[in-house]
Design a protein around this motif. Structure first.
Motif, PDB file in Angstrom:
ATOM      1  N   MET A   1     -52.904 -82.020  88.763  1.00  0.00           N
ATOM      2  CA  MET A   1     -52.615 -81.110  87.653  1.00  0.00           C
ATOM      3  C   MET A   1     -53.086 -79.704  88.018  1.00  0.00           C
ATOM      4  N   SER A   2     -52.223 -78.723  87.834  1.00  0.00           N
ATOM      5  CA  SER A   2     -52.619 -77.352  88.135  1.00  0.00           C
ATOM      6  C   SER A   2     -53.668 -76.888  87.140  1.00  0.00           C
ATOM      7  N   GLU A   3     -54.432 -75.871  87.522  1.00  0.00           N
ATOM      8  CA  GLU A   3     -55.486 -75.369  86.656  1.00  0.00           C
ATOM      9  C   GLU A   3     -54.876 -74.768  85.399  1.00  0.00           C
ATOM     10  N   SER A   4     -55.517 -75.036  84.283  1.00  0.00           N
ATOM     11  CA  SER A   4     -55.018 -74.552  83.004  1.00  0.00           C
ATOM     12  C   SER A   4     -55.858 -73.385  82.516  1.00  0.00           C
ATOM     13  N   VAL A   5     -55.342 -72.689  81.506  1.00  0.00           N
ATOM     14  CA  VAL A   5     -56.073 -71.578  80.904  1.00  0.00           C
ATOM     15  C   VAL A   5     -56.360 -71.919  79.449  1.00  0.00           C
ATOM     16  N   VAL A   6     -57.452 -71.375  78.924  1.00  0.00           N
ATOM     17  CA  VAL A   6     -57.843 -71.629  77.540  1.00  0.00           C
ATOM     18  C   VAL A   6     -57.092 -70.664  76.628  1.00  0.00           C
ATOM     19  N   ILE A   7     -56.388 -71.212  75.643  1.00  0.00           N
ATOM     20  CA  ILE A   7     -55.683 -70.357  74.685  1.00  0.00           C
ATOM     21  C   ILE A   7     -56.345 -70.392  73.305  1.00  0.00           C
ATOM     22  N   GLY A   8     -57.361 -71.233  73.154  1.00  0.00           N
ATOM     23  CA  GLY A   8     -58.085 -71.298  71.892  1.00  0.00           C
ATOM     24  C   GLY A   8     -59.140 -72.386  71.946  1.00  0.00           C
ATOM     25  N   ALA A   9     -59.954 -72.468  70.897  1.00  0.00           N
ATOM     26  CA  ALA A   9     -61.018 -73.471  70.887  1.00  0.00           C
ATOM     27  C   ALA A   9     -61.456 -73.775  69.465  1.00  0.00           C
ATOM     28  N   VAL A  10     -61.844 -75.034  69.264  1.00  0.00           N
ATOM     29  CA  VAL A  10     -62.516 -75.458  68.032  1.00  0.00           C
ATOM     30  C   VAL A  10     -63.937 -75.840  68.429  1.00  0.00           C
ATOM     31  N   ILE A  11     -64.909 -75.158  67.846  1.00  0.00           N
ATOM     32  CA  ILE A  11     -66.316 -75.371  68.189  1.00  0.00           C
ATOM     33  C   ILE A  11     -67.024 -76.024  67.006  1.00  0.00           C
ATOM     34  N   ILE A  12     -67.743 -77.098  67.278  1.00  0.00           N
ATOM     35  CA  ILE A  12     -68.535 -77.792  66.259  1.00  0.00           C
ATOM     36  C   ILE A  12     -69.982 -77.778  66.726  1.00  0.00           C
ATOM     37  N   ALA A  13     -70.874 -77.215  65.911  1.00  0.00           N
ATOM     38  CA  ALA A  13     -72.265 -77.044  66.328  1.00  0.00           C
ATOM     39  C   ALA A  13     -73.218 -77.623  65.291  1.00  0.00           C
ATOM     40  N   ARG A  14     -74.315 -78.196  65.785  1.00  0.00           N
ATOM     41  CA  ARG A  14     -75.375 -78.655  64.894  1.00  0.00           C
ATOM     42  C   ARG A  14     -76.346 -77.501  64.639  1.00  0.00           C
ATOM     43  N   HIS A  15     -76.981 -77.534  63.488  1.00  0.00           N
ATOM     44  CA  HIS A  15     -77.961 -76.516  63.119  1.00  0.00           C
ATOM     45  C   HIS A  15     -79.166 -76.531  64.059  1.00  0.00           C
ATOM     46  N   GLY A  16     -80.001 -75.507  63.940  1.00  0.00           N
ATOM     47  CA  GLY A  16     -81.181 -75.388  64.785  1.00  0.00           C
ATOM     48  C   GLY A  16     -82.407 -76.080  64.204  1.00  0.00           C
ATOM     49  N   ASP A  17     -83.514 -75.942  64.910  1.00  0.00           N
ATOM     50  CA  ASP A  17     -84.788 -76.553  64.518  1.00  0.00           C
ATOM     51  C   ASP A  17     -85.155 -76.178  63.083  1.00  0.00           C
ATOM     52  N   ARG A  18     -85.740 -77.129  62.365  1.00  0.00           N
ATOM     53  CA  ARG A  18     -86.107 -76.931  60.957  1.00  0.00           C
ATOM     54  C   ARG A  18     -87.394 -77.667  60.662  1.00  0.00           C
ATOM     55  N   GLN A  19     -87.911 -77.442  59.472  1.00  0.00           N
ATOM     56  CA  GLN A  19     -89.048 -78.217  58.997  1.00  0.00           C
ATOM     57  C   GLN A  19     -88.574 -79.622  58.621  1.00  0.00           C
ATOM     58  N   GLU A  20     -89.517 -80.534  58.426  1.00  0.00           N
ATOM     59  CA  GLU A  20     -89.140 -81.910  58.110  1.00  0.00           C
ATOM     60  C   GLU A  20     -88.479 -82.003  56.738  1.00  0.00           C
ATOM     61  N   PHE A  21     -87.670 -83.019  56.578  1.00  0.00           N
ATOM     62  CA  PHE A  21     -87.143 -83.345  55.258  1.00  0.00           C
ATOM     63  C   PHE A  21     -86.843 -84.835  55.208  1.00  0.00           C
ATOM     64  N   TYR A  22     -86.483 -85.305  54.041  1.00  0.00           N
ATOM     65  CA  TYR A  22     -86.332 -86.746  53.825  1.00  0.00           C
ATOM     66  C   TYR A  22     -84.903 -87.067  53.421  1.00  0.00           C
ATOM     67  N   GLN A  23     -84.364 -88.142  53.995  1.00  0.00           N
ATOM     68  CA  GLN A  23     -83.050 -88.651  53.611  1.00  0.00           C
ATOM     69  C   GLN A  23     -83.206 -90.046  53.021  1.00  0.00           C
ATOM     70  N   ASP A  24     -82.570 -90.272  51.890  1.00  0.00           N
ATOM     71  CA  ASP A  24     -82.575 -91.613  51.317  1.00  0.00           C
ATOM     72  C   ASP A  24     -81.867 -92.563  52.287  1.00  0.00           C
ATOM     73  N   PRO A  25     -82.506 -93.652  52.701  1.00  0.00           N
ATOM     74  CA  PRO A  25     -81.903 -94.545  53.696  1.00  0.00           C
ATOM     75  C   PRO A  25     -80.612 -95.210  53.227  1.00  0.00           C
ATOM     76  N   ASP A  26     -80.410 -95.282  51.915  1.00  0.00           N
ATOM     77  CA  ASP A  26     -79.219 -95.946  51.383  1.00  0.00           C
ATOM     78  C   ASP A  26     -78.081 -94.970  51.111  1.00  0.00           C
ATOM     79  N   THR A  27     -78.388 -93.870  50.422  1.00  0.00           N
ATOM     80  CA  THR A  27     -77.342 -92.927  50.021  1.00  0.00           C
ATOM     81  C   THR A  27     -77.264 -91.699  50.919  1.00  0.00           C
ATOM     82  N   TYR A  28     -78.309 -91.453  51.688  1.00  0.00           N
ATOM     83  CA  TYR A  28     -78.425 -90.275  52.544  1.00  0.00           C
ATOM     84  C   TYR A  28     -78.478 -88.972  51.743  1.00  0.00           C
TER      85      TYR A  28
END
Length: 472
Positions: A1-28
C-alpha cells in the motif's frame, strides 16, 4: 500500500490527574473532585504533542489544509466537545488545558485599528478555542452508562457470575491485606475501582503514604480486570459497550464530514472519562493487536486518523493510541471486527468501518431509553410520551365537533387578545401600575387596599381605551 496522507482526525482523550473521588460500584454514580496542576500540565503536554503531529505543516502526519499552528485557530475546521457532568469540572478543565497546548498563544492573534494601532489578544495572543460543554442531562453522547437500568443490571449479573466469584476467591487474601491502606473503604472485589483509585491518588499526592512493594500494581491489575468486564461486552451491540455506542453517532458523522471535500471540518476532539476507552478497545478489537485490556492512564488519547491513499478509492481509518504520560508517542494498532479481520492491513476502508459500526450506534434519546429500559430519567419520560403519541395514541383522541370548534375559535380569539395585551405590557405601552401599587401598599392602611386595587384597574382600562382610540 502506498503511503497515505492525513485529511482529518477524531481525537478522544481522557482527563488529567485529579484528586480522589468515589464511584458507586453498582450504578457508577460519582462524587465531586478537582483537577490538579499536574493534571493540567499532562493535558497541555498532550495538546502540545498533538499540535506537533497534526498542526505542524512539516510533519508527515500534518492534516491536509488545516490551519497550521503558525497561523491562528480556524473555528470552521475544528469541533471540541467535553463531558460536563455538573458533578465537577475535571473533564472541562482538562479539555481547556489540552486545547491551550494545541492552539498556543501567538502574536498573530491581533487586529489593527483604524488609527493604525495593533492590538494583540491578552496573555501574548491567547487563542480562545470554543469548547462544547456536553451536559449529560440533555445529551447522552459522552455518558451512555448514567441511569442506564440495563447497564446496572448487567453489572449486577457480572457480580453474581461464577467468573466473579472465582476471581474474588483468588484475590481474597490480597484484598484483606489492603485494609490499612484504603482509607476505610470496603475491600470487596466489587469495590475494586475505588480501592485502586484511593491508593493511586495517595501514592501521587501524599508523601507520608507508603505501600508494600507491588501492592499498587496488583491493585491496578484487579481494577483493570473489574472495569474492563463492566465496560465491555461479548456482543458487539451489547449494553456493556454503551459507553462508546453513544459516542458513535458523533464519531461516524465526523468521519463522513471529513471525507466530504465540501465540508470544512478537519478535526473533532472529545474529552471524556476512562469508560469509553474500554468499550472502544473492545469494539475495535485492538486488544488483539496489543492494546492492554486495562485502565488507561490520565491524559491518554486515541486518534482515529482519516487518511487518503493513492491506492484506495475511499478514505481509510487508522487507529493510534498513547497511554498517558508513560508513552512518549502514539503507536499504531490494527483493528479487527466483523467484516475486518485485521490481516489486510492496519488501515480500514471508511465504508467497511461504517458498515460495521453504524448498527451499534445509539442515535437518539428514545433509542437509548429503549436499550436501557429507562422510562423517566434523562429525558425518557418526554421521549417515550412523544413516541407513543407519534405511534398512534394521538389518533385515539376524539375529533373536535363543530360546536367544539366554535368554542375553540372563541378561546383562540381570547388567547390572541391576551397574548397581544401581554406584549403591550412587556413593551411598556400598557402598565398595570404594579410599581405604584407596591409603593402605596407600603404606606396605606390594610382596609384601603381594595379601593387602591380598583383604582389600578381603572388606570389599566383608561390606558387601554386611550390606546384603542388612538388606533381608530
Amino acid at each position: 500500500m502506498s503511503e497515505s496522507v492525513v485529511i482529518g482526525a477524531v481525537i478522544i482523550a481522557r482527563h488529567g490527574d485529579r484528586q480522589e473521588f468515589y464511584q458507586d460500584p453498582d450504578t457508577y454514580a460519582v462524587t465531586s473532585t478537582e483537577i490538579t496542576p499536574l493534571g493540567e500540565a499532562q493535558e497541555w503536554q498532550l495538546g502540545n504533542l498533538l499540535r506537533s503531529i497534526y498542526l505542524n505543516a512539516t510533519s508527515p502526519s500534518y492534516i491536509m489544509d488545516i490551519a497550521p499552528y503558525t497561523s491562528t485557530f480556524d473555528g470552521t475546521q475544528v469541533e471540541v466537545y467535553a463531558d460536563n457532568s455538573g458533578t465537577d469540572e475535571v473533564i472541562m478543565d482538562s479539555c481547556a488545558a489540552a486545547v491551550q497546548g494545541m492552539w498556543q498563544a501567538t502574536t498573530a492573534e491581533n487586529i489593527t485599528l483604524a488609527n493604525g494601532t495593533t492590538i494583540t489578544s491578552p496573555l501574548g495572543g491567547y487563542q480562545y478555542v470554543p469548547i462544547n460543554a456536553v451536559d449529560p442531562d440533555t445529551d447522552l453522547s459522552l455518558e451512555g452508562t448514567t441511569d442506564c437500568t440495563a447497564f446496572s443490571q448487567r453489572t449486577e449479573s457480572f457480580y453474581n457470575s461464577s467468573m466473579f466469584a472465582e476471581k474474588a476467591k483468588e484475590s481474597a487474601a490480597f484484598l484483606d491485606e489492603l485494609s490499612p491502606y484504603v482509607g476505610g473503604r470496603s475491600v470487596e472485589l466489587s469495590n475494586m475501582w475505588n480501592i485502586y483509585d484511593y491508593m493511586n491518588v495517595q501514592s501521587v499526592h501524599n508523601a507520608t503514604y507508603t505501600l508494600p512493594a507491588a501492592y499498587l500494581e496488583q491493585a491496578f491489575t484487579l481494577a483493570s480486570w473489574h472495569e474492563y468486564n463492566v465496560f465491555s461486552d461479548s456482543s458487539f451491540t451489547g449494553v456493556g459497550n454503551i459507553a462508546f455506542q453513544t459516542m458513535l453517532p458523533g464519531v461516524l458523522s465526523s468521519f463522513q464530514r471529513i471525507a466530504n471535500s465540501s465540508d470544512p471540518l478537519k478535526l473533532s476532539y472529545y474529552e471524556v472519562s476512562y469508560k469509553p476507552f474500554m468499550s472502544l478497545f473492545n469494539m475495535t478489537g485492538v486488544n488483539n493487536a496489543g492494546v492492554p485490556a486495562a485502565l488507561v492512564d490520565y491524559a491518554s488519547s486515541i486518534v482515529l486518523e482519516v487518511r487518503q491513499s493513492e491506492s484506495s478509492t475511499e478514505p481509510l481509518i487508522r487507529f493510534q493510541f498513547k497511554n498517558g504520560s508513560a508513552d512518549a508517542n502514539f503507536t499504531r494498532y490494527s483493528m479487527s471486527f466483523s467484516g475486518w479481520n485485521g490481516a489486510s492491513g492496519a488501515d480500514v476502508p471508511l465504508s467497511t468501518f461504517l458498515t460495521a459500526f453504524e448498527p451499534a450506534a445509539i442515535n437518539t434519546t428514545l433509542q437509548w431509553c429503549n436499550v436501557c429500559g429507562q422510562t423517566t430519567e434523562r429525558g425518557c419520560a418526554t421521549a417515550l410520551a412523544a413516541a407513543d403519541y407519534a405511534n398512534g395514541s394521538g389518533a385515539r383522541h376524539q375529533k373536535i365537533t363543530p360546536v367544539g370548534a366554535g368554542f375553540l375559535g372563541a378561546g383562540l380569539t381570547a388567547a390572541v387578545f391576551l397574548m397581544a395585551l401581554g406584549v403591550l405590557l412587556l413593551l411598556g405601552v400598557l402598565t398595570l401600575g404594579a410599581g405604584r401599587f407596591r409603593r402605596r401598599r407600603s404606606v396605606a392602611a390594610a382596609e384601603k387596599r381594595d379601593t387602591k386595587l380598583r383604582g389600578d384597574e381603572l388606570e389599566l382600562h383608561s390606558e387601554a381605551n386611550s390606546l384603542a382610540q388612538a388606533q381608530v
